[in-house]
Design a protein around this motif. Structure first.
Motif, short mmCIF file in Angstrom:
data_model
loop_
_atom_site.label_atom_id
_atom_site.label_comp_id
_atom_site.label_asym_id
_atom_site.label_seq_id
_atom_site.Cartn_x
_atom_site.Cartn_y
_atom_site.Cartn_z
N ALA A 121 0.83 -1.21 0.00
CA ALA A 121 0.00 0.00 0.00
C ALA A 121 0.86 1.26 0.00
O ALA A 121 0.57 2.23 -0.70
CB ALA A 121 -0.93 -0.02 1.20
N PHE A 132 -3.41 2.60 7.08
CA PHE A 132 -3.63 1.17 6.83
C PHE A 132 -4.53 0.57 7.91
O PHE A 132 -5.54 -0.09 7.60
CB PHE A 132 -2.28 0.45 6.78
N LEU A 168 -8.34 -0.79 7.76
CA LEU A 168 -8.60 -2.15 8.20
C LEU A 168 -9.72 -2.18 9.23
O LEU A 168 -10.65 -3.01 9.14
CB LEU A 168 -7.32 -2.75 8.78
N LEU A 217 -10.37 -3.07 3.71
CA LEU A 217 -9.30 -3.89 3.16
C LEU A 217 -9.77 -5.33 3.02
O LEU A 217 -10.34 -5.91 3.95
CB LEU A 217 -8.06 -3.82 4.06
N PHE A 270 -3.95 -10.84 2.77
CA PHE A 270 -4.61 -9.80 2.00
C PHE A 270 -4.64 -10.14 0.51
O PHE A 270 -3.67 -10.68 -0.05
CB PHE A 270 -3.92 -8.45 2.23
N PHE A 296 -5.87 -5.68 -3.44
CA PHE A 296 -6.59 -4.92 -2.42
C PHE A 296 -6.28 -3.43 -2.48
O PHE A 296 -7.15 -2.60 -2.15
CB PHE A 296 -6.28 -5.48 -1.02
N ILE A 349 -9.08 -0.28 -2.92
CA ILE A 349 -9.29 0.88 -2.05
C ILE A 349 -9.67 2.10 -2.89
O ILE A 349 -10.61 2.84 -2.56
CB ILE A 349 -8.01 1.20 -1.24
#
Length: 437
Positions: A70, A82, A86, A91, A102, A106, A110
């Protein structure tokens, strides 16, 4: 794949939800050894083993790796962001043996979900130029510009990543139908091959050999598909095909029937009913990368319940809702390709008398929901930046594979197997030439 309608035993489903996949695989083997199970249950359990492995491959990042990914792809992204995302459920992860894993896309998802991240996501300059090229052409078409036709030359190469003594390989090959004509085979990697007939729903060129690289180069002509439909001239449907269910995905579930009836309520004109379905999907469903299609039990139901999905997911929801509403609808897919790039893409067709088959590209329409003119263009019209290889989904190749394909839905990047099972491949699509004629 009718066996997919058979549910897995409850203890297996329970442990899957808890992320206890080692136990799940042991439970599946225990059930497979039980002489009481039916043949359909046996196939479903074998499929579940394959599905679990595909799911685990789709979630490659542990927590720290996901954070680094990310931070690499989103400008000025922080650890605090992050864990905030989450905690808010943004996520995509699963729990595997007690630890989060993950999903591979992902980070991009986002940006699809939260517009504030879209500008911060690092851009692909080629994809940006391709988007600008398409939108410029759409503006010309929506302003009354005449449709064009293009002569396209393309090449797809697959490289096999596993070891074996003998391989069977299927590469996508263009179909002549509707907007596509004058298909020509230019060259192949191997002298001996089998080219499927144009009438086959999923057209391929087939090779056998010991080598690890296979390619086909071809040409075709494609027309920009522009239609002017007068709803007052639309007649009652006279086509019997493409109206029924096609398990496991085109299934008239109670929720999809209720949703469709609400969306088209009070409308009897088939064309306008299809338009209502198109409008609902393109205004309510957000684009999202997804796992391999083979890991989902019912794709349209998933899209309707989660209001997200990629191009093929949205197309399957449109097809299912159209059929529930009594409108013939089917699949079309292959590549989205222009002078700069090529990538797999799926869309849908629907039928209204007397106009015949008309296109609907749900994801391209939904991506332009802020521009009503461009969003609506993709209901009944289609740009010419396409290669069509598939005219239906969940259909067998000719010759038929011996093992379940990586993508049983259709074929855009090729498939390969050895004498003992499936093999992994790496695919490369090349734009050789793209000329207006």
């Amino acid at each position: 794949m009718d066996f997919i309608v058979c549910k897995i035993p409850e203890e297996i489903e329970r442990e899957e939800k808890l992320g206890n996949f080692c136990l799940v695989l042991r439970l599946i083997d225990r059930w497979l050894a039980d002489e009481r199970i039916t043949e359909m249950q046996r196939k479903r359990l074998m499929y579940e083993k394959n599905r679990i492995n595909r799911i685990l491959e789709s979630y490659p990042f542990d927590e720290e790796t996901a954070l680094k990914k990310a931070m690499e792809l989103i400008d000025s992204f922080s650890r605090e962001e992050f864990y905030h995302l989450l905690s808010e459920g943004y996520l995509d992860y699963i729990v595997v043996e007690g630890k989060r894993r993950f999903e591979g896309h992902f980070v991009h998802n986002i940006a699809f979900t939260l517009p504030s991240y879209r500008e911060r996501l690092k851009k692909d300059p080629v994809a940006q130029k391709a988007r600008e090229l398409l939108d410029k052409r759409l503006e010309e078409l929506t302003q009354g510009g005449p449709p064009k036709r293009y002569r396209v030359r393309a090449k797809i190469t697959v490289t096999i990543k596993d070891d074996a003594d003998h391989f069977r390989v299927w590469l996508p090959f263009p179909k002549e139908e509707l907007q596509v004509c004058d298909v020509k085979l230019v060259s192949t990697s191997h002298r001996d091959y089998f080219l499927a007939d144009n009438k086959v729903s999923q057209r391929t060129i087939y090779f056998e050999g010991k080598e690890k690289e296979y390619f086909v180069e071809f040409e075709y002509t494609i027309n920009e598909w522009i239609n002017k439909v007068d709803p007052k001239k639309v007649e009652e449907n006279d086509l019997d095909e493409f109206l029924g269910e096609q398990p496991p995905h085109v299934v008239f579930t109670p929720y999809l029937k209720l949703l469709t009836n609400q969306v088209v309520a009070g409308e009897n004109n088939p064309y306008l009913k299809a338009k209502r379905i198109f409008d609902w999907i393109t205004k309510h469903v957000k684009y999202s990368y997804v796992r391999p299609y083979a890991t989902y039990e019912n794709i349209p139901q998933y899209v309707a319940e989660n209001l997200k999905g990629d191009c093929g997911f949205q197309a399957l929801l449109f097809i299912t809702m159209c059929r529930i509403a009594g409108i013939p609808a089917r699949w079309q897919s292959g590549w989205y390709r222009n002078p700069l790039m090529a990538t797999p893409h799926d869309w849908a067709l629907f039928y209204v008398k007397p106009y015949g088959w008309l296109p609907a590209d749900l994801s391209f329409g939904g991506a332009r929901r802020e521009n009503e003119k461009l969003r609506s263009f993709y209901f009944g019209n289609l740009d010419g930046f396409r290669m069509v290889a598939n005219s239906d989904f969940m259909k067998d190749f000719e010759p038929k594979p011996n093992f379940l394909r990586f993508d049983p839905t259709d074929n855009q990047l090729g498939e390969a197997e050895s004498l003992s099972g499936k093999v992994k491949i790496e695919s490369k699509i090349e734009v050789i030439s793209f000329e207006e004629i």
